[in-house]
Enzyme design. Structure first.
Site, short mmCIF file in Angstrom:
data_model
loop_
_atom_site.label_atom_id
_atom_site.label_comp_id
_atom_site.label_asym_id
_atom_site.label_seq_id
_atom_site.Cartn_x
_atom_site.Cartn_y
_atom_site.Cartn_z
N ALA A 50 0.81 -1.22 0.00
CA ALA A 50 0.00 0.00 0.00
C ALA A 50 0.84 1.26 0.00
O ALA A 50 0.44 2.29 -0.56
CB ALA A 50 -0.93 0.00 1.21
N THR A 52 0.43 5.42 -1.71
CA THR A 52 -0.02 6.53 -0.86
C THR A 52 0.30 7.89 -1.48
O THR A 52 -0.44 8.86 -1.29
CB THR A 52 0.62 6.45 0.54
OG1 THR A 52 2.04 6.32 0.41
CG2 THR A 52 0.07 5.27 1.32
N PHE A 91 -3.75 0.82 4.86
CA PHE A 91 -4.69 0.19 5.80
C PHE A 91 -4.22 0.28 7.26
O PHE A 91 -5.02 0.57 8.14
CB PHE A 91 -4.89 -1.28 5.42
CG PHE A 91 -5.82 -1.49 4.28
CD1 PHE A 91 -7.09 -1.98 4.48
CD2 PHE A 91 -5.42 -1.19 2.99
CE1 PHE A 91 -7.97 -2.17 3.41
CE2 PHE A 91 -6.27 -1.37 1.91
CZ PHE A 91 -7.56 -1.87 2.13
N ILE A 117 -4.94 -3.24 -5.12
CA ILE A 117 -6.03 -3.49 -6.06
C ILE A 117 -6.33 -2.26 -6.90
O ILE A 117 -7.29 -2.25 -7.67
CB ILE A 117 -7.31 -3.95 -5.33
CG1 ILE A 117 -7.82 -2.85 -4.38
CG2 ILE A 117 -7.07 -5.25 -4.57
CD1 ILE A 117 -9.19 -3.15 -3.76
N ASP A 118 -5.49 -1.22 -6.78
CA ASP A 118 -5.79 0.06 -7.45
C ASP A 118 -5.47 0.08 -8.93
O ASP A 118 -5.82 1.02 -9.64
CB ASP A 118 -5.06 1.21 -6.76
CG ASP A 118 -3.56 0.95 -6.58
OD1 ASP A 118 -2.92 0.51 -7.55
OD2 ASP A 118 -3.05 1.19 -5.47
N HIS A 152 -4.32 -9.65 -5.20
CA HIS A 152 -5.68 -9.50 -4.69
C HIS A 152 -6.66 -8.97 -5.74
O HIS A 152 -7.73 -8.49 -5.40
CB HIS A 152 -5.67 -8.58 -3.47
CG HIS A 152 -4.79 -9.06 -2.37
ND1 HIS A 152 -3.96 -8.23 -1.64
CD2 HIS A 152 -4.58 -10.31 -1.90
CE1 HIS A 152 -3.29 -8.94 -0.76
NE2 HIS A 152 -3.65 -10.21 -0.90
N THR A 183 5.30 -2.15 2.41
CA THR A 183 4.47 -3.12 3.12
C THR A 183 5.20 -3.65 4.34
O THR A 183 6.42 -3.87 4.30
CB THR A 183 4.07 -4.30 2.22
OG1 THR A 183 3.41 -5.31 3.01
CG2 THR A 183 5.28 -4.92 1.53
#
Length: 238
Positions: free
Chosen positions: A25, A29, A36, A104-105, A120, A189
């Protein structure tokens, strides 16, 4: 960040042009997508976020699931950042073997990367749970309430929700990619998610590099750790 760390990272990348890049993630950002688990992350903002993004919520609390999903996962005006763009450029000149992403973006693909394994899934793929007809992300965004197929079935995102298993062949594809390289770079991560930690566990190559602001569960195995903002790191690599 010590210059010696960047010099070492550049050297490892040059010696291993087929390296695998595992993105979390923190890679997205800078594009305005919240992570998350950080102090400003989705879990801090919504205590029940894991349930709201779960298979149980999709099945048993469908309207609530889609309200949360559309508001928090389908953000407007999101574009690839320097990290995504740089990785795509490296792929074009054969400086990278493969990207494995937890995200998942879809930003790696939007930046132009072709060899991407989406652990994912992605918000850009959606399908009817009854007839399996596929739909764009715009169909989900523009729907009022629960997205529906022309057949009447629910149109769901092709993402792995909490309580669901990875799609068939994903781990096999990751294993094949890792077999071909001696360098795995993990970025953005903490490796607390089992799928991501499983990727690192199956890596048997020589060099593990971790680029993350905070400690991870695999720091003790890393050959090089750089704790710095990822965009700042990539500015020194471009």
């Amino acid at each position: 960040m010590p210059l010696s760390d960047i010099v070492q990272l550049k050297s490892l990348m040059k010696e291993n042009p087929n390296f695998v890049f595992l993105s979390g993630a923190g890679v997205s950002t800078a594009s305005g997508i919240p992570d998350f688990r950080s102090k400003q992350g989705l879990y801090k903002k919504f205590k029940n976020a894991e349930y709201l993004l779960s298979h149980d919520a999709l099945v048993h609390d469908t309207e609530t699931f889609f309200k949360f999903y559309k508001e928090q996962m389908l953000l407007d005006n999101i574009a690839p950042n320097l990290i995504h763009i740089t990785l795509a450029k490296w792929e074009k000149i054969n400086k990278i073997g493969c990207i494995i992403t937890q995200n998942i973006d879809g930003l790696h693909s939007l930046a132009g990367s072709k060899n991407v394994i989406e652990l994912h899934g992605t918000v850009y793929r959606n399908y009817c749970i009854d007839c399996h007809k596929t739909y764009s992300v715009e169909h989900i965004k523009q729907s009022k309430g629960i997205p529906r197929c022309t057949c009447g079935g629910i149109v769901r995102p092709d993402v792995v929700l909490y309580g669901e298993s990875l799609h068939d062949g994903v781990f096999e594809a990751c294993y094949t990619a890792l077999e071909k390289t001696n360098l795995l770079i993990v970025a953005g991560t903490g490796l607390t998610v089992s799928t991501a930690s499983g990727i690192v566990s199956m890596f048997k190559g020589k060099y593990l590099v971790i680029l993350n602001n905070e400690p991870t569960l695999f720091d003790h195995q890393a050959n090089l750790i750089i704790r710095k903002d990822l965009v700042e790191i990539f500015k020194t690599l471009t």
